[in-house]
Design a protein around this motif. Sequence first.
Motif, PDB file in Angstrom:
ATOM      1  N   GLY A  25       0.841  -1.188   0.000  1.00 39.57           N
ATOM      2  CA  GLY A  25       0.000   0.000   0.000  1.00 39.57           C
ATOM      3  C   GLY A  25       0.876   1.238   0.000  1.00 39.57           C
ATOM      4  O   GLY A  25       1.897   1.291   0.696  1.00 39.57           O
ATOM      5  N   LEU A  26       0.494   2.235  -0.782  1.00 40.50           N
ATOM      6  CA  LEU A  26       1.255   3.485  -0.886  1.00 40.50           C
ATOM      7  C   LEU A  26       0.479   4.600  -0.188  1.00 40.50           C
ATOM      8  O   LEU A  26      -0.639   4.934  -0.580  1.00 40.50           O
ATOM      9  N   TYR A  27       1.094   5.147   0.844  1.00 42.99           N
ATOM     10  CA  TYR A  27       0.495   6.202   1.660  1.00 42.99           C
ATOM     11  C   TYR A  27       1.300   7.465   1.368  1.00 42.99           C
ATOM     12  O   TYR A  27       2.429   7.610   1.812  1.00 42.99           O
ATOM     13  N   ILE A  49      -0.213   5.393  13.234  1.00 40.80           N
ATOM     14  CA  ILE A  49      -1.369   4.568  13.612  1.00 40.80           C
ATOM     15  C   ILE A  49      -2.140   4.123  12.371  1.00 40.80           C
ATOM     16  O   ILE A  49      -2.506   2.956  12.236  1.00 40.80           O
ATOM     17  N   ILE A  50      -2.366   5.044  11.442  1.00 35.39           N
ATOM     18  CA  ILE A  50      -3.104   4.712  10.220  1.00 35.39           C
ATOM     19  C   ILE A  50      -2.334   3.687   9.388  1.00 35.39           C
ATOM     20  O   ILE A  50      -2.892   2.675   8.955  1.00 35.39           O
ATOM     21  N   VAL A  71      -1.767  -2.064   7.528  1.00 34.83           N
ATOM     22  CA  VAL A  71      -0.946  -3.252   7.266  1.00 34.83           C
ATOM     23  C   VAL A  71      -1.374  -4.433   8.146  1.00 34.83           C
ATOM     24  O   VAL A  71      -1.194  -5.586   7.776  1.00 34.83           O
ATOM     25  N   GLU A  72      -1.983  -4.136   9.279  1.00 35.13           N
ATOM     26  CA  GLU A  72      -2.408  -5.209  10.188  1.00 35.13           C
ATOM     27  C   GLU A  72      -3.847  -5.672   9.947  1.00 35.13           C
ATOM     28  O   GLU A  72      -4.217  -6.774  10.340  1.00 35.13           O
ATOM     29  N   HIS A  73      -4.692  -4.840   9.329  1.00 36.26           N
ATOM     30  CA  HIS A  73      -6.121  -5.158   9.211  1.00 36.26           C
ATOM     31  C   HIS A  73      -6.625  -5.256   7.779  1.00 36.26           C
ATOM     32  O   HIS A  73      -7.833  -5.289   7.559  1.00 36.26           O
ATOM     33  N   THR A  74      -5.710  -5.261   6.802  1.00 36.49           N
ATOM     34  CA  THR A  74      -6.106  -5.470   5.403  1.00 36.49           C
ATOM     35  C   THR A  74      -5.207  -6.575   4.846  1.00 36.49           C
ATOM     36  O   THR A  74      -4.389  -7.141   5.581  1.00 36.49           O
ATOM     37  N   ASP A  75      -5.312  -6.822   3.544  1.00 36.49           N
ATOM     38  CA  ASP A  75      -4.469  -7.846   2.937  1.00 36.49           C
ATOM     39  C   ASP A  75      -3.128  -7.299   2.452  1.00 36.49           C
ATOM     40  O   ASP A  75      -2.404  -7.973   1.729  1.00 36.49           O
ATOM     41  N   MET A  76      -2.768  -6.064   2.853  1.00 36.67           N
ATOM     42  CA  MET A  76      -1.468  -5.502   2.476  1.00 36.67           C
ATOM     43  C   MET A  76      -0.362  -6.181   3.283  1.00 36.67           C
ATOM     44  O   MET A  76      -0.508  -6.416   4.473  1.00 36.67           O
TER      45      MET A  76
END
Length: 193
Positions: free
Chosen positions: A5-7, A20-21, A26-31
């Motif tokens: 994911g690119l933030y 936090i975001i 990274v902990e709650h999606t499939d990234m």
Amino acid sequence: MKKVGLYFGTFNPFHIGHLIIANHLVEHTDMDEVWLVITPQSPFKKKKNLLKNHHRLELVYRGTEDYEKLKPCDVEFNLPQPSYTSKTLAELKDSHPDLDFSLIMGEDNLVNFHKWRNFQTILDNHEIYICPRHTKSEVPEQFLNHPKINITTTPQMEISSTLIREMIKSGKNTRPLLQHKVWEYMDEMNFYK
């Protein structure tokens, strides 16, 4: 294929809200990883309170070095200005063909996403993860229930880099709002004073 994911952000400065975001995603999606892409200072818009690129990269590096799934990314430092997300994505895909890149954006950005350069190409080739905002915006119909657009449950943070800069300028304690290594570097360098 590893999913990254690119933030994107100026991260001026990088604060615990950003951390936090990124960590939540990274902990709650499939990234598998989140890369924090530091937006360079535009040569066309000089902002006097925007730290130089290498200092903001250092802040993100220090703020994420204890998190193995979070990485600073300076890809836009070497791209023509102004930076366009579609060009950045193409550059990253060329240099990392083995990775699957997704875009992370705030709900407020989705409202105007149809005005972005090459937005349809981005949408055709990348998933987009939307972080909710406190202020609700009217999302265009074409993006509602779109198969490539994922609404996340990231915490909504009331912390902003602007607030932190203003607090520092007025001599207030910002330590609780910054990862400790970020705070130490900023204090040592006397940033925003």
